[in-house]
Design an enzyme around this catalytic site. Structure first.
Site, mmCIF file in Angstrom:
data_model
loop_
_atom_site.group_PDB
_atom_site.id
_atom_site.type_symbol
_atom_site.label_atom_id
_atom_site.label_comp_id
_atom_site.label_asym_id
_atom_site.label_seq_id
_atom_site.Cartn_x
_atom_site.Cartn_y
_atom_site.Cartn_z
ATOM 1 N N ARG A 295 24.076 11.109 -21.769
ATOM 2 C CA ARG A 295 23.373 11.472 -20.518
ATOM 3 C C ARG A 295 24.100 12.613 -19.787
ATOM 4 N NH1 ARG A 295 18.600 9.499 -21.556
ATOM 5 N NH2 ARG A 295 18.386 7.258 -21.429
ATOM 6 N N LYS A 331 19.014 8.226 -15.891
ATOM 7 C CA LYS A 331 18.075 7.194 -16.355
ATOM 8 C C LYS A 331 18.822 5.957 -16.869
ATOM 9 C CE LYS A 331 14.684 6.292 -19.885
ATOM 10 N NZ LYS A 331 14.300 6.650 -21.220
HETATM 11 N N1 LIG Z 1 25.563 6.711 -31.594
HETATM 12 C C1 LIG Z 1 24.767 7.556 -30.976
HETATM 13 N N2 LIG Z 1 24.434 8.727 -31.545
HETATM 14 C C2 LIG Z 1 23.619 9.608 -30.940
HETATM 15 N N3 LIG Z 1 23.054 9.407 -29.743
HETATM 16 C C3 LIG Z 1 23.324 8.259 -29.131
HETATM 17 C C4 LIG Z 1 24.185 7.259 -29.704
HETATM 18 N N4 LIG Z 1 24.247 6.214 -28.854
HETATM 19 C C5 LIG Z 1 23.474 6.531 -27.797
HETATM 20 N N5 LIG Z 1 22.920 7.744 -27.957
HETATM 21 C C6 LIG Z 1 21.990 8.448 -27.054
HETATM 22 O O1 LIG Z 1 22.312 8.155 -25.729
HETATM 23 C C7 LIG Z 1 21.132 8.266 -24.936
HETATM 24 C C8 LIG Z 1 21.152 7.249 -23.872
HETATM 25 O O2 LIG Z 1 20.970 5.995 -24.421
HETATM 26 P P1 LIG Z 1 20.184 4.839 -23.638
HETATM 27 O O3 LIG Z 1 20.231 3.620 -24.486
HETATM 28 O O4 LIG Z 1 20.729 4.767 -22.249
HETATM 29 O O5 LIG Z 1 18.734 5.419 -23.484
HETATM 30 P P2 LIG Z 1 17.328 5.184 -24.182
HETATM 31 O O6 LIG Z 1 16.373 4.822 -23.136
HETATM 32 O O7 LIG Z 1 17.467 4.261 -25.356
HETATM 33 O O8 LIG Z 1 17.078 6.632 -24.758
HETATM 34 P P3 LIG Z 1 16.081 7.779 -24.316
HETATM 35 O O9 LIG Z 1 15.871 7.669 -22.851
HETATM 36 O O10 LIG Z 1 16.787 9.053 -24.690
HETATM 37 O O11 LIG Z 1 14.847 7.550 -25.108
HETATM 38 C C9 LIG Z 1 19.952 8.169 -25.879
HETATM 39 O O12 LIG Z 1 19.241 9.392 -25.868
HETATM 40 C C10 LIG Z 1 20.582 7.917 -27.222
HETATM 41 O O13 LIG Z 1 19.912 8.653 -28.228
#
Ligand SMILES: Nc1ncnc2c1ncn2[C@@H]1O[C@H](COP(=O)(O)OP(=O)(O)OP(=O)(O)O)[C@@H](O)[C@H]1O
Length: 348
Positions: A295, A331
């Protein structure tokens, strides 16, 4: 006298050298000896390298003892009357000769390492294997074969996401650029430059996790040796690395007449590290700290390095200049106060 393991090995080696010397003096002249070593040495090297590539193609973990054993079998096949030990020196030379790099990426009682083979360099394929004896068997049979998840909890890991958001504007599929291949070639060069920076000794504590499209993800402090929970050198290393990425992209722009812009986010916290998948097993990290780091990138500003409050507190004490961005809406996390890392640490 009690024989230590080292003495046993030395005695064993001495015995073999004596045997070999006797054989050589009795049966063969210098020229024949040289030819024997050259021919057989080349054949052994070839067989071992072929084996290494075969295992890599199958995306299976590989270990030092595995390569050493392959050499041993070949030696025994060639001259079955002699007892051999394959020493680490040979393996080191073999790796240098074939540009093979092994690097520990996480450890406990056992460790996982990363192998890079020249054949796969351009494809950015990375594989993980256990480098200690038993590593291969323990990890592969316990976690892969039984389909159990290999995972490890790591505290105080510093995570960085670096994106080039305007790369998508640059990527077009036209006949003139070989249907987009030329654009990908440039992206590959940028990512390879980012990888290359990690070979600098000061960035040894940083591990590349992956690159997805034009986003580069790395983490530092994933092992007991690289996590500096007192001085936070793994955090300052990550800050310096982020600053170097920005400089590197400016350099690429200057030489390729482009205007790529980078946006970087950094956070620190606990993560779970693990290897996922039976085919092309991938080492990755997960957790709230990773989500927040992502983020920090996605809510960031072009050409800036956005860090969380926790990272700010560490870097500020180390003399890094930072500017408060203010409160931003993130978010799933609510309001967060974030900071921009402006430059390298100032000498006090
Ligand atoms: N291991 C990882 N590799 C790449 N990106 C990651 C990894 N872990 C988390 N992220 C990224 O961190 C961001 C935030 O994760 P979070 O679970 O808070 O949001 P989300 O609601 O699942 O995702 P988004 O809003 O992007 O659809 C996501 O966009 C996710 O792709």
């Amino acid at each position: 006298m009690r024989l230590t393991l080292k003495n046993k090995i030395l005695l064993f080696k001495e015995k073999n050298v004596r045997e070999l010397a006797t054989r050589v003096s009795q049966n063969v002249n210098e020229e024949t000896k040289k030819n024997f070593i050259n021919d057989k040495g080349f054949e052994i090297d070839y067989v071992c390298y072929e084996r290494f590539c075969w295992v890599r193609v199958k995306n299976m973990p590989i270990s030092d003892p595995y390569i050493q054993k392959k050499k041993l079998y070949k030696l025994l096949e060639m001259c079955d009357e002699v007892n051999f030990i394959v020493f680490n020196g040979w393996l080191q030379k073999f790796c240098i000769h074939h540009d093979i790099i092994s690097k520990a990426i996480c450890e406990k009682s056992i460790s996982i390492a990363q192998f890079k083979c020249p054949l796969f360099k351009d494809l950015n394929v990375l594989l993980y294997y256990k480098s200690r004896p038993f590593f291969f068997y323990t990890l592969y049979t316990t976690y892969c074969m039984s389909q159990e998840l290999y995972h490890e909890q790591c505290d105080s890991v510093c995570i960085m996401f670096a994106s080039i958001p305007n790369f998508s504007e640059f990527y077009v599929e036209l006949e003139a650029n070989n249907e987009g291949v030329e654009c990908l070639r440039l992206l590959n060069e940028i990512i390879a430059d980012f990888d290359e920076l990690l070979s600098e000794p000061r960035f040894q504590c940083i591990e590349k996790i992956k690159s997805t499209g034009a986003t580069y993800m790395a983490a530092s402090g994933l092992t007991r040796h690289t996590c500096d929970s007192k001085q936070y050198s793994h955090v300052t290393a990550m800050a310096d690395y982020a600053l170097r990425l920005r400089e590197q992209l400016a350099y690429v722009n200057e030489h390729s007449f482009n205007n790529f812009r980078i946006r970087i986010g950094i956070n620190i916290g606990s993560v779970v590290a693990g290897v996922i998948g039976a085919r092309k097993p991938q080492y990755d990290i997960w957790g709230n700290a990773v989500n927040v780091a992502s983020r920090m990138d996605s809510t960031g500003v072009l050409d800036k390095i956005q860090v969380t409050d926790e990272v700010y507190e560490i870097l500020k004490l180390k003399g890094y200049p930072l500017t408060c961005r203010g409160v931003i809406e993130v978010k799933g996390k609510g309001n967060m106060v974030t900071y921009f890392l402006d430059n390298y640490a100032q000498q006090n």
